[in-house]
Design a protein around this motif. Sequence first.
Motif, PDB file in Angstrom:
ATOM      1  N   ALA A  53       0.839  -1.213   0.000  1.00 56.85           N
ATOM      2  CA  ALA A  53       0.000   0.000   0.000  1.00 56.85           C
ATOM      3  C   ALA A  53       0.867   1.253   0.000  1.00 56.85           C
ATOM      4  O   ALA A  53       0.617   2.191  -0.764  1.00 56.85           O
ATOM      5  N   GLN A  59      -8.985   9.825  -0.132  1.00 60.17           N
ATOM      6  CA  GLN A  59      -9.452   8.760   0.759  1.00 60.17           C
ATOM      7  C   GLN A  59     -10.156   7.651  -0.043  1.00 60.17           C
ATOM      8  O   GLN A  59      -9.900   6.470   0.159  1.00 60.17           O
ATOM      9  N   VAL A  60     -11.021   8.070  -0.954  1.00 59.04           N
ATOM     10  CA  VAL A  60     -11.735   7.098  -1.798  1.00 59.04           C
ATOM     11  C   VAL A  60     -10.728   6.288  -2.614  1.00 59.04           C
ATOM     12  O   VAL A  60     -10.807   5.056  -2.707  1.00 59.04           O
ATOM     13  N   SER A 110      -7.566   5.777  -1.960  1.00 61.48           N
ATOM     14  CA  SER A 110      -6.735   4.916  -1.110  1.00 61.48           C
ATOM     15  C   SER A 110      -7.486   3.637  -0.736  1.00 61.48           C
ATOM     16  O   SER A 110      -6.902   2.550  -0.706  1.00 61.48           O
ATOM     17  N   LEU A 111      -8.782   3.773  -0.436  1.00 65.93           N
ATOM     18  CA  LEU A 111      -9.573   2.586  -0.108  1.00 65.93           C
ATOM     19  C   LEU A 111      -9.658   1.644  -1.308  1.00 65.93           C
ATOM     20  O   LEU A 111      -9.562   0.427  -1.167  1.00 65.93           O
ATOM     21  N   ALA A 112      -9.811   2.241  -2.496  1.00 63.92           N
ATOM     22  CA  ALA A 112      -9.861   1.430  -3.716  1.00 63.92           C
ATOM     23  C   ALA A 112      -8.530   0.712  -3.925  1.00 63.92           C
ATOM     24  O   ALA A 112      -8.497  -0.439  -4.367  1.00 63.92           O
ATOM     25  N   LEU A 154      -6.495  -0.313  -1.555  1.00 64.57           N
ATOM     26  CA  LEU A 154      -6.434  -1.445  -0.619  1.00 64.57           C
ATOM     27  C   LEU A 154      -7.251  -2.629  -1.138  1.00 64.57           C
ATOM     28  O   LEU A 154      -6.815  -3.769  -1.082  1.00 64.57           O
ATOM     29  N   LYS A 155      -8.449  -2.312  -1.667  1.00 65.03           N
ATOM     30  CA  LYS A 155      -9.290  -3.388  -2.210  1.00 65.03           C
ATOM     31  C   LYS A 155      -8.574  -4.049  -3.384  1.00 65.03           C
ATOM     32  O   LYS A 155      -8.600  -5.262  -3.545  1.00 65.03           O
ATOM     33  N   GLU A 208     -13.932   3.658  -8.743  1.00 63.72           N
ATOM     34  CA  GLU A 208     -14.412   3.992  -7.394  1.00 63.72           C
ATOM     35  C   GLU A 208     -14.659   5.494  -7.266  1.00 63.72           C
ATOM     36  O   GLU A 208     -15.637   5.921  -6.666  1.00 63.72           O
ATOM     37  N   TYR A 261     -18.143   7.311  -6.574  1.00 62.81           N
ATOM     38  CA  TYR A 261     -18.289   8.248  -5.465  1.00 62.81           C
ATOM     39  C   TYR A 261     -19.000   9.522  -5.934  1.00 62.81           C
ATOM     40  O   TYR A 261     -19.901  10.016  -5.270  1.00 62.81           O
ATOM     41  N   SER A 286     -21.836   6.732   9.393  1.00 57.87           N
ATOM     42  CA  SER A 286     -22.234   5.379   9.001  1.00 57.87           C
ATOM     43  C   SER A 286     -23.555   5.013   9.664  1.00 57.87           C
ATOM     44  O   SER A 286     -23.786   5.339  10.821  1.00 57.87           O
TER      45      SER A 286
END
Lengths: 257, 120
Positions: free
Chosen positions: A40, A66-67, A69-71, A73-74, A98, A102, A165
Amino acid sequence: MMTETELQSQTAGESAETEEQELFRRYRETGSRELRNKIAEKYLHIAAILAKKFVGRGVEYDDLYQVASLALLKGIDRFDERKGLKFSTFITPTITGEIKNYFRDRSRLVHLPRRISELRASVRRTAEELSAELGKKPTAAEIAERLGVSEEEVLYCAEAGGVVSLDRTEGDSDMSFYDILPAENDVFDRIETHDVVSSALKGLDEREKKLVECRFGEELSQAETARRMGVSQMYVSRMERKILEKLRERLKKSMAE
Amino acid sequence: MKSIFEISFPLKSELMTTVRLAAGGVCAMKGLDIDAAEDCKVCITESLLLLKHRGYLTANIFFYEGEPLSVRIVGEGEGDGTPSPEDDISLALLSALLGDVETTERDGKLHSISFEIGLK
């Protein structure tokens, strides 16, 4: 024929590719969190580069990053180095997809009123300015005074705008927001309405009940209702008006009781 | 194919914003929605970066009549350029946003990038 520089650059590229494949192979075999973090960190710059490309569409860079970075990781978990694709080639469409999702989802979120949205930005800016001037975090009153708005408005802005959330729990409670929020068609409302309407309908004769069923149950047109009941449309129209008046009176009475 | 709008300019970073604005204007004129127009601007920028990294001094952008909107970006002139490690990302981004991207080479070097964007 290749020049020496080209040859060196190609060799360097191949060695980088081998290193990449080796890293992903080890991660795939071990599932090590440490390796995942290493990967990562190595590729986080791709998330940063792509996030920058989509700036200026109404979403702040930090959110896009952020979006992305999450993508990333996935994508690390889904990448299979045996397929011979470079990770950057694989992850770019994943992250782009992603980010685009978003944008699409965000347009469906509840939007803040423009004034609150603007005031929120001013509150944040002023808080930073005052922090620098005062050497401490400013109070809501200090921000309000500087902006010429009420303290309540500053506090309201601080609360507004965050996305939380639905699974988040409050305090010691085990209940999530999702458990607490009323459903769009609240079941209690439906039961109550059902009770009131069915008691009001009790006073109607069979013909009247049939008309209500056709018009408001099956949502048929007056013409279709007339055809079903073997009467004229004019008759249905008159009868409908009479029934509604009758029901209105009954509902008024039952609410007064 | 007849071009409806053409831009020719020195491939310099400081002109990118002007080019993006002009591209946005063409997209608006052709009735592309905001998202497609933004994607088009990103794709033009990426194409220009790819050409710049290959040492071209001038870029020509052609917008062609028709639906979807066709765009061709061509590099001209010889100068210094070094392919960047970010070029892979640029190419992958073009594919991700457009699906089909056509490239041509001249003397073994990327020379033009063509794509279509917007609803058919």
